[in-house]
Design a protein around this motif. Structure first.
Motif, mmCIF file in Angstrom:
data_model
loop_
_atom_site.group_PDB
_atom_site.id
_atom_site.type_symbol
_atom_site.label_atom_id
_atom_site.label_comp_id
_atom_site.label_asym_id
_atom_site.label_seq_id
_atom_site.Cartn_x
_atom_site.Cartn_y
_atom_site.Cartn_z
ATOM 1 N N ALA A 169 46.242 -40.775 45.066
ATOM 2 C CA ALA A 169 46.555 -40.559 43.643
ATOM 3 C C ALA A 169 46.804 -41.905 42.958
ATOM 4 O O ALA A 169 46.377 -42.121 41.814
ATOM 5 C CB ALA A 169 47.771 -39.646 43.509
ATOM 6 N N ALA A 170 47.482 -42.801 43.669
ATOM 7 C CA ALA A 170 47.758 -44.135 43.102
ATOM 8 C C ALA A 170 46.445 -44.890 42.904
ATOM 9 O O ALA A 170 46.268 -45.592 41.902
ATOM 10 C CB ALA A 170 48.700 -44.909 44.021
ATOM 11 N N LEU A 171 45.518 -44.718 43.829
ATOM 12 C CA LEU A 171 44.212 -45.388 43.721
ATOM 13 C C LEU A 171 43.418 -44.817 42.542
ATOM 14 O O LEU A 171 42.850 -45.561 41.739
ATOM 15 C CB LEU A 171 43.429 -45.217 45.036
ATOM 16 C CG LEU A 171 42.060 -45.885 45.104
ATOM 17 C CD1 LEU A 171 42.204 -47.401 45.204
ATOM 18 C CD2 LEU A 171 41.256 -45.367 46.302
ATOM 19 N N VAL A 172 43.399 -43.497 42.470
ATOM 20 C CA VAL A 172 42.645 -42.833 41.391
ATOM 21 C C VAL A 172 43.193 -43.242 40.015
ATOM 22 O O VAL A 172 42.436 -43.375 39.051
ATOM 23 C CB VAL A 172 42.694 -41.291 41.574
ATOM 24 C CG1 VAL A 172 42.111 -40.577 40.365
ATOM 25 C CG2 VAL A 172 41.927 -40.888 42.836
ATOM 26 N N ALA A 173 44.487 -43.487 39.959
ATOM 27 C CA ALA A 173 45.092 -43.887 38.681
ATOM 28 C C ALA A 173 44.592 -45.265 38.235
ATOM 29 O O ALA A 173 44.633 -45.583 37.052
ATOM 30 C CB ALA A 173 46.617 -43.908 38.820
ATOM 31 N N ARG A 174 44.111 -46.065 39.170
ATOM 32 C CA ARG A 174 43.691 -47.429 38.832
ATOM 33 C C ARG A 174 42.173 -47.568 38.726
ATOM 34 O O ARG A 174 41.681 -48.581 38.224
ATOM 35 C CB ARG A 174 44.200 -48.415 39.894
ATOM 36 C CG ARG A 174 45.692 -48.426 40.025
ATOM 37 C CD ARG A 174 46.224 -49.779 40.369
ATOM 38 N NE ARG A 174 45.755 -50.852 39.527
ATOM 39 C CZ ARG A 174 46.357 -51.264 38.408
ATOM 40 N NH1 ARG A 174 47.440 -50.672 37.984
ATOM 41 N NH2 ARG A 174 45.863 -52.265 37.726
ATOM 42 N N VAL A 175 41.447 -46.593 39.275
ATOM 43 C CA VAL A 175 39.991 -46.723 39.378
ATOM 44 C C VAL A 175 39.300 -45.683 38.499
ATOM 45 O O VAL A 175 39.605 -44.489 38.577
ATOM 46 C CB VAL A 175 39.549 -46.550 40.854
ATOM 47 C CG1 VAL A 175 38.035 -46.583 40.975
ATOM 48 C CG2 VAL A 175 40.165 -47.640 41.729
ATOM 49 N N GLU A 176 38.375 -46.163 37.686
ATOM 50 C CA GLU A 176 37.600 -45.255 36.827
ATOM 51 C C GLU A 176 36.447 -44.687 37.653
ATOM 52 O O GLU A 176 35.722 -45.454 38.312
ATOM 53 C CB GLU A 176 37.061 -46.070 35.644
ATOM 54 C CG GLU A 176 36.278 -45.286 34.636
ATOM 55 C CD GLU A 176 35.652 -46.199 33.578
ATOM 56 O OE1 GLU A 176 34.549 -45.879 33.115
ATOM 57 O OE2 GLU A 176 36.260 -47.246 33.244
#
Lengths: 85, 139
Positions: free
Chosen positions: B68-75
């Motif tokens: 979830a933290a990764l998805v928040a940073r990656v489009e």
């Protein structure tokens, strides 16, 4: 905090002659910047190698890469949920 | 200044997920870069969370939290956009070397990104000057 460290090193005569011809250049700053760049690059390289040698990363990457590749190919052929969506 | 747009390869995303305190994860926290990834990659990491969490040595809950933290940073570059460029010459050239690298090349073309961040030697060969091991500083 680690205190500053003083380095002393020799430069060969031909280089010294060039340095002496340019008293307008702050050579200490030039050396400090060069050492910083090299030190940062070496640190990045060490940390990358550390991650690359982690067998968990290699194992998961191998599975993920091939499965994502298959998802893309399946989608091109009209298989899979995303292609149908 | 124009922001860099960078597609992340699977090996980068996985390194950040498995070592959240590592250098790769630190880099992905940079605010001077727009990070992108093919949607298929995040689908895969989410759908096989149990398997990957076990391999990573963490619980599924922790894996999902990291994801979830990764998805928040990656489009995410959507599947439709990836499929629209499947016949692009760059995508085909990459696929000829390794078909599994094609989704990342497609994300690059579809999004108009500047770079592809990877640790895959085949991509350095296929995309010289575009595939990079270190994303340069922008300031």
């Amino acid at each position: 905090m680690t205190p500053a460290k003083k380095f002393t090193f020799d430069v060969p005569p031909d280089l010294r002659a060039i340095l002496d011809d340019h008293p307008e250049v702050n050579w200490t700053a030039v050396f400090r910047d060069a050492i910083r760049r090299q030190a940062v690059a070496a640190d990045i390289a060490r940390r990358i190698v550390e991650e690359q040698s982690d067998p968990r990363i290699a194992a998961v990457t191998a599975s993920v890469k091939s499965r994502v590749g298959k998802r893309f190919r399946d989608a091109q052929e009209g298989k899979g949920r995303r292609a149908a969506a | 200044m124009t922001r860099l747009r960078v597609v992340v390869d699977a090996n980068i995303a996985v390194a950040a997920l498995i070592r959240p305190g590592g250098w790769t994860a630190e880099q992905l926290a940079r605010d001077d870069v727009d990070w992108l990834a093919p949607a298929f990659l995040l689908d895969e990491l989410a759908e096989h969370a149990t398997e990957y969490a076990a391999k990573a040595g963490c619980g599924v809950r922790e894996w999902r939290r990291r994801l979830a933290a990764l998805v928040a940073r990656v489009e995410l570059v959507p599947a439709t956009a990836l499929l629209a460029v499947k016949d692009d010459k760059l995508v085909l050239a990459v696929a000829r070397i390794d078909p599994d690298d094609a989704p990342y090349a497609a994300a690059l073309v579809a999004s108009g990104a500047d770079l592809l961040w990877t640790r895959d030697e085949a991509l350095f060969v296929a995309l010289p000057g575009i595939a990079v091991a270190v994303v340069p500083a922008t300031s």
